[in-house]
Design a protein around this motif. Sequence first.
Motif, PDB file in Angstrom:
ATOM      1  N   ALA A   1       0.824  -1.208   0.000  1.00 60.09           N
ATOM      2  CA  ALA A   1       0.000   0.000   0.000  1.00 60.09           C
ATOM      3  C   ALA A   1       0.859   1.260   0.000  1.00 60.09           C
ATOM      4  N   VAL A   2       1.901   1.272   0.794  1.00 56.86           N
ATOM      5  CA  VAL A   2       2.785   2.444   0.838  1.00 56.86           C
ATOM      6  C   VAL A   2       3.514   2.618  -0.491  1.00 56.86           C
ATOM      7  N   MET A   3       3.978   1.524  -1.067  1.00 53.98           N
ATOM      8  CA  MET A   3       4.682   1.625  -2.352  1.00 53.98           C
ATOM      9  C   MET A   3       3.759   2.141  -3.452  1.00 53.98           C
ATOM     10  N   CYS A   4       2.553   1.621  -3.515  1.00 55.21           N
ATOM     11  CA  CYS A   4       1.628   2.042  -4.578  1.00 55.21           C
ATOM     12  C   CYS A   4       1.160   3.472  -4.375  1.00 55.21           C
ATOM     13  N   ALA A   5       0.980   3.901  -3.133  1.00 48.61           N
ATOM     14  CA  ALA A   5       0.596   5.293  -2.882  1.00 48.61           C
ATOM     15  C   ALA A   5       1.739   6.238  -3.207  1.00 48.61           C
ATOM     16  N   THR A   6       2.955   5.788  -3.033  1.00 49.98           N
ATOM     17  CA  THR A   6       4.109   6.621  -3.355  1.00 49.98           C
ATOM     18  C   THR A   6       4.281   6.757  -4.861  1.00 49.98           C
TER      19      THR A   6
END
Length: 139
Positions: free
Chosen positions: A118-123
């Motif tokens: 989730a953090v990678m895709c939001a970044t």
Amino acid sequence: MSTSGQQGSMLAEPLAPPSAGRIAAYLGLFLLGAVVGAAGALMQSAWFPGGLLLALAGAAGLFLGGGLATDSRGGAVSPAVGWMVAVVLLTASRPEGDFLFGAGLGSYLFLLGGMAVAVMCATLGQGRQPDRSGVRLGK
């Protein structure tokens, strides 16, 4: 010489409130994230190595696809929040003693891996930069 006239033209315009379509898209992505989180919670323990990878790939596809479809980071964050809410609600034990997640390696990998995805895709979501090639920042 006063530069206040130049500074006034350099200030950004205030953000407009989101449209009804964008709010509906974010709400739909939130609900879809909850569904993917619940399905992934069931799948990751059923077929351990393959189910875990499939559940995380499904979550990553939803998060990244939501960000690309809405062309914003909010499109990736909205399903990620839905995924987190569903997974956290499924980890709580009930008064009857039933619970969905066991205390195994697969459950922890699903929880931590989903958060990392989730953090990678939001970044990776698009920022608020102009998309025309002739636009230069700082002028």
